[in-house]
Design a protein around this motif. Structure first.
Motif, PDB file in Angstrom:
ATOM      1  N   ASN A 184     -10.053  -6.345 -32.806  1.00 23.84           N
ATOM      2  CA  ASN A 184     -10.806  -5.533 -33.771  1.00 23.84           C
ATOM      3  C   ASN A 184     -12.292  -5.861 -33.652  1.00 23.84           C
ATOM      4  OD1 ASN A 184      -8.466  -4.319 -34.844  1.00 23.84           O
ATOM      5  ND2 ASN A 184      -8.166  -6.005 -36.285  1.00 23.84           N
ATOM      6  N   VAL A 185     -13.095  -4.852 -33.453  1.00 21.26           N
ATOM      7  CA  VAL A 185     -14.539  -5.026 -33.286  1.00 21.26           C
ATOM      8  C   VAL A 185     -15.262  -4.106 -34.256  1.00 21.26           C
ATOM      9  CG1 VAL A 185     -14.370  -5.749 -30.877  1.00 21.26           C
ATOM     10  CG2 VAL A 185     -14.552  -3.316 -31.413  1.00 21.26           C
ATOM     11  N   GLN A 186     -16.532  -4.408 -34.475  1.00 21.93           N
ATOM     12  CA  GLN A 186     -17.360  -3.614 -35.393  1.00 21.93           C
ATOM     13  C   GLN A 186     -18.703  -3.310 -34.738  1.00 21.93           C
ATOM     14  OE1 GLN A 186     -17.419  -6.122 -38.916  1.00 21.93           O
ATOM     15  NE2 GLN A 186     -15.757  -4.942 -39.830  1.00 21.93           N
ATOM     16  N   PRO A 187     -18.731  -2.400 -33.775  1.00 21.76           N
ATOM     17  CA  PRO A 187     -20.012  -2.112 -33.120  1.00 21.76           C
ATOM     18  C   PRO A 187     -21.014  -1.424 -34.041  1.00 21.76           C
ATOM     19  CG  PRO A 187     -18.306  -0.598 -32.379  1.00 21.76           C
ATOM     20  CD  PRO A 187     -17.625  -1.618 -33.208  1.00 21.76           C
ATOM     21  N   TYR A 188     -20.511  -0.670 -35.009  1.00 21.74           N
ATOM     22  CA  TYR A 188     -21.408   0.064 -35.912  1.00 21.74           C
ATOM     23  C   TYR A 188     -21.070  -0.211 -37.378  1.00 21.74           C
ATOM     24  CZ  TYR A 188     -22.216   2.580 -31.565  1.00 21.74           C
ATOM     25  OH  TYR A 188     -22.495   2.890 -30.250  1.00 21.74           O
ATOM     26  N   HIS A 194      -9.744  -2.130 -30.015  1.00 24.96           N
ATOM     27  CA  HIS A 194      -9.791  -1.978 -28.567  1.00 24.96           C
ATOM     28  C   HIS A 194      -8.588  -2.674 -27.944  1.00 24.96           C
ATOM     29  CE1 HIS A 194     -14.456  -1.291 -28.316  1.00 24.96           C
ATOM     30  NE2 HIS A 194     -13.788  -0.234 -28.727  1.00 24.96           N
ATOM     31  N   THR A 195      -8.070  -2.082 -26.884  1.00 24.85           N
ATOM     32  CA  THR A 195      -7.000  -2.708 -26.116  1.00 24.85           C
ATOM     33  C   THR A 195      -7.585  -3.789 -25.211  1.00 24.85           C
ATOM     34  OG1 THR A 195      -5.711  -0.672 -26.148  1.00 24.85           O
ATOM     35  CG2 THR A 195      -5.123  -2.299 -24.477  1.00 24.85           C
ATOM     36  N   LYS A 196      -6.876  -4.915 -25.098  1.00 20.94           N
ATOM     37  CA  LYS A 196      -7.274  -5.991 -24.202  1.00 20.94           C
ATOM     38  C   LYS A 196      -6.343  -6.019 -22.993  1.00 20.94           C
ATOM     39  CE  LYS A 196      -6.897  -9.515 -26.927  1.00 20.94           C
ATOM     40  NZ  LYS A 196      -7.029 -10.904 -27.441  1.00 20.94           N
ATOM     41  N   VAL A 197      -6.885  -6.365 -21.826  1.00 22.23           N
ATOM     42  CA  VAL A 197      -6.092  -6.501 -20.617  1.00 22.23           C
ATOM     43  C   VAL A 197      -6.442  -7.819 -19.931  1.00 22.23           C
ATOM     44  CG1 VAL A 197      -5.847  -4.025 -20.231  1.00 22.23           C
ATOM     45  CG2 VAL A 197      -7.765  -5.249 -19.202  1.00 22.23           C
ATOM     46  N   ARG A 198      -5.483  -8.326 -19.179  1.00 26.28           N
ATOM     47  CA  ARG A 198      -5.721  -9.471 -18.297  1.00 26.28           C
ATOM     48  C   ARG A 198      -5.959  -8.919 -16.899  1.00 26.28           C
ATOM     49  NH1 ARG A 198      -1.894 -11.747 -22.020  1.00 26.28           N
ATOM     50  NH2 ARG A 198      -0.291 -10.462 -21.041  1.00 26.28           N
ATOM     51  N   PRO A 199      -7.180  -8.971 -16.398  1.00 31.10           N
ATOM     52  CA  PRO A 199      -7.471  -8.352 -15.093  1.00 31.10           C
ATOM     53  C   PRO A 199      -6.779  -9.080 -13.959  1.00 31.10           C
ATOM     54  CG  PRO A 199      -9.355  -9.625 -15.840  1.00 31.10           C
ATOM     55  CD  PRO A 199      -8.373  -9.623 -16.983  1.00 31.10           C
ATOM     56  N   GLY A 266     -11.892  -6.217 -22.692  1.00 29.13           N
ATOM     57  CA  GLY A 266     -11.674  -5.179 -23.687  1.00 29.13           C
ATOM     58  C   GLY A 266     -12.010  -3.822 -23.093  1.00 29.13           C
ATOM     59  N   MET A 267     -11.405  -2.772 -23.601  1.00 31.39           N
ATOM     60  CA  MET A 267     -11.572  -1.450 -23.007  1.00 31.39           C
ATOM     61  C   MET A 267     -12.118  -0.464 -24.029  1.00 31.39           C
ATOM     62  SD  MET A 267      -8.440  -1.059 -20.303  1.00 31.39           S
ATOM     63  CE  MET A 267      -7.094  -0.987 -21.470  1.00 31.39           C
ATOM     64  N   VAL A 268     -13.216   0.187 -23.644  1.00 36.87           N
ATOM     65  CA  VAL A 268     -13.849   1.194 -24.489  1.00 36.87           C
ATOM     66  C   VAL A 268     -13.413   2.574 -24.023  1.00 36.87           C
ATOM     67  CG1 VAL A 268     -16.035   2.149 -25.282  1.00 36.87           C
ATOM     68  CG2 VAL A 268     -15.839  -0.303 -24.857  1.00 36.87           C
ATOM     69  N   ALA A 286     -19.739   4.955 -23.296  1.00 36.40           N
ATOM     70  CA  ALA A 286     -19.096   3.641 -23.280  1.00 36.40           C
ATOM     71  C   ALA A 286     -20.130   2.518 -23.223  1.00 36.40           C
ATOM     72  CB  ALA A 286     -18.138   3.539 -22.096  1.00 36.40           C
ATOM     73  N   HIS A 287     -21.171   2.703 -22.433  1.00 39.74           N
ATOM     74  CA  HIS A 287     -22.200   1.665 -22.328  1.00 39.74           C
ATOM     75  C   HIS A 287     -22.958   1.503 -23.651  1.00 39.74           C
ATOM     76  CE1 HIS A 287     -22.425   2.020 -17.645  1.00 39.74           C
ATOM     77  NE2 HIS A 287     -21.272   1.556 -18.088  1.00 39.74           N
ATOM     78  N   THR A 288     -23.117   2.592 -24.402  1.00 41.67           N
ATOM     79  CA  THR A 288     -23.764   2.497 -25.708  1.00 41.67           C
ATOM     80  C   THR A 288     -22.931   1.655 -26.667  1.00 41.67           C
ATOM     81  OG1 THR A 288     -24.814   4.659 -25.387  1.00 41.67           O
ATOM     82  CG2 THR A 288     -24.667   3.827 -27.638  1.00 41.67           C
ATOM     83  N   VAL A 289     -21.624   1.850 -26.628  1.00 41.88           N
ATOM     84  CA  VAL A 289     -20.741   1.045 -27.484  1.00 41.88           C
ATOM     85  C   VAL A 289     -20.812  -0.428 -27.091  1.00 41.88           C
ATOM     86  CG1 VAL A 289     -18.335   0.641 -28.136  1.00 41.88           C
ATOM     87  CG2 VAL A 289     -19.201   2.978 -27.960  1.00 41.88           C
ATOM     88  N   MET A 290     -20.853  -0.702 -25.793  1.00 41.86           N
ATOM     89  CA  MET A 290     -20.926  -2.099 -25.333  1.00 41.86           C
ATOM     90  C   MET A 290     -22.227  -2.754 -25.781  1.00 41.86           C
ATOM     91  SD  MET A 290     -19.434  -1.678 -21.474  1.00 41.86           S
ATOM     92  CE  MET A 290     -17.865  -0.857 -21.158  1.00 41.86           C
ATOM     93  N   ALA A 291     -23.326  -2.023 -25.720  1.00 40.29           N
ATOM     94  CA  ALA A 291     -24.600  -2.573 -26.187  1.00 40.29           C
ATOM     95  C   ALA A 291     -24.552  -2.856 -27.684  1.00 40.29           C
ATOM     96  CB  ALA A 291     -25.738  -1.611 -25.851  1.00 40.29           C
ATOM     97  N   ALA A 292     -23.880  -1.986 -28.434  1.00 39.58           N
ATOM     98  CA  ALA A 292     -23.732  -2.217 -29.868  1.00 39.58           C
ATOM     99  C   ALA A 292     -22.867  -3.445 -30.139  1.00 39.58           C
ATOM    100  CB  ALA A 292     -23.123  -0.982 -30.533  1.00 39.58           C
ATOM    101  N   LEU A 293     -21.853  -3.662 -29.313  1.00 37.72           N
ATOM    102  CA  LEU A 293     -21.025  -4.860 -29.464  1.00 37.72           C
ATOM    103  C   LEU A 293     -21.840  -6.132 -29.209  1.00 37.72           C
ATOM    104  CD1 LEU A 293     -17.671  -3.802 -27.741  1.00 37.72           C
ATOM    105  CD2 LEU A 293     -18.077  -4.161 -30.172  1.00 37.72           C
ATOM    106  N   GLU A 294     -22.760  -6.071 -28.271  1.00 41.33           N
ATOM    107  CA  GLU A 294     -23.606  -7.242 -28.005  1.00 41.33           C
ATOM    108  C   GLU A 294     -24.537  -7.513 -29.179  1.00 41.33           C
ATOM    109  OE1 GLU A 294     -26.445  -9.065 -24.459  1.00 41.33           O
ATOM    110  OE2 GLU A 294     -25.972  -6.928 -24.503  1.00 41.33           O
TER     111      GLU A 294
END
Length: 390
Positions: A184-188, A194-199, A266-268, A286-294
């Motif tokens: 569970n994340v809160q970018p905004y 978000h789904t998590k994966v083991r690469p 995590g997957m956006v 997707a990149h905008t969401v990642m920047a918000a997560l940072e």
């Protein structure tokens, strides 16, 4: 397989007579100097086409030699079946992208040297939009490091500039999508899941090489970011003891490509049609969401450190209050509180010590009594009448 061939004269372009109606009229027919090769066995092919427009003959490729098997191809049946399945997967991806970017030029290509060999990776889908080129890979089997390196090298050689290399894995394929729960994340400010994966090792290799790794679920792309576990380093005034101990553990993000060493990805999600808005296929949403997560990550750290400082101040105040309470506690009655500088001695004072008795031997002469202390001896004679003197 009679409808497909590798055109070695066109950098490994795969000719599909079913979808390219003008190919038979545009390309030279016959052996054409050996430019057409079979995908399954690598042998030379002959392009046959109708002799006149009214003919009912369907254009096709046939082998230059007479052999047994489908279309007289000498390749093993399993090899032909694998290649057919790969083509089916990539052609479905081509049709999907044709709906999203109808004005783009799409083609399937493979290294001509791989014609006739068992493929580790299906042919790539090349999307051209103006001066931009996007190479899309759609793996079906497990990837080996050597196969990944060969494909990356070939792509860079064929498309050195303005090229984005994407690797699209099937969201429902357990070989390429090892799910690890959700986060569970809160970018905004609002909580989203978000789904998590083991690469896999190959997916980490691709991300480290600068390729875009993502998963495809229907018409939605899932683009990853890296999550790295961390523990905050204590700073001056912070107290992470007690109920603050669990708040010291957190994670930090790496994006737009996950950095090596990420614990999980995590997957956006991003709708596939959103890519049609940019000619370079850059997934801006997707990149905008990642920047918000940072940004949320930095805010989370500031919040937790502020709580740690407040916790430290509270603990310091509690200790000071306890010391004041101890100092002001009354002394019990009858108990003399010794001064801090008084030294208690266990030896009694000198005058209180009784000197030892001096031993006097029995045969020693007795000292004469003092005249002052000499007394008259008592006798009964003093009470008798005294005789008269004549």
């Amino acid at each position: 397989m009679g409808q497909f061939a590798v055109d070695v004269a066109d950098h490994g372009r795969i000719i599909d007579l079913r979808c390219d109606a003008d190919a038979s009229a545009r390309l030279p027919h016959g052996r054409a100097g050996g430019r057409y090769r079979c995908l399954a066995c690598g042998h030379r092919l002959i392009l046959q086409r109708p002799s006149h427009p009214a003919s009912s003959f369907t254009s096709r490729f046939r082998h230059d030699t007479v052999s047994c098997g489908a279309d007289h191809c000498p390749a093993p049946a399993q090899n032909q079946a694998d290649i057919q399945a790969d083509l089916t997967t990539v052609l479905a991806l081509r049709d999907q992208f044709l709906r999203v970017v109808p004005h783009a030029s799409l083609s399937l290509r493979i290294d001509p040297e791989l014609a006739g060999q068992r493929w580790d990776i299906p042919p790539a889908l090349i999307v051209r939009r103006g001066e931009h080129v996007v190479v899309l890979e759609r793996p079906r089997r497990l990837l080996t490091p050597a196969a990944v390196t060969r494909r990356l090298t070939h792509t860079r050689t064929q498309h050195p500039t303005l090229t984005a290399h994407w690797w699209l894995f099937d969201r429902d394929d357990p070989l390429h999508c090892d799910t690890a729960g959700t986060v569970n994340v809160q970018p905004y400010g609002e909580t989203i899941t978000h789904t998590k994966v083991r690469p896999t090792q190959a997916q980490r290799q691709l991300a480290a090489a600068g390729a875009t790794v993502c998963w495809l679920a229907d018409d939605t792309l899932l683009l990853p970011y890296g999550a790295h576990q961390r523990t905050y380093t204590s700073q001056a005034g912070e107290d992470w003891s007690g109920n603050m101990a669990s708040w010291k553990r957190d994670w930090t993000i790496s994006h737009p490509r996950p950095a090596d060493g990420a614990t999980w990805w995590g997957m956006v999600p991003q709708p596939l049609p959103a890519l049609a808005k940019r000619s370079d296929f850059r997934p801006v949403n997707a990149h905008t969401v990642m920047a918000a997560l940072e940004r949320a990550e930095h805010g989370r750290e500031r919040h937790r450190r502020r709580l740690a400082r407040e916790h430290g101040q509270q603990r310091q105040a509690e200790r000071a209050e306890a010391e004041r309470a101890e100092a002001s506690r009354p002394v019990p009655a009858g108990t003399d509180k010794p001064a801090a500088t008084t030294t208690v001695s266990t030896t009694p004072p000198a005058e209180a010590v009784e000197p030892p008795h001096e031993f006097v031997p029995s045969d020693s002469p007795q000292p004469a009594p003092s005249p002052r202390s000499q007394r008259r001896r008592f006798t009964w004679r003093s009470f008798l009448p005294r005789p008269r003197l004549r």
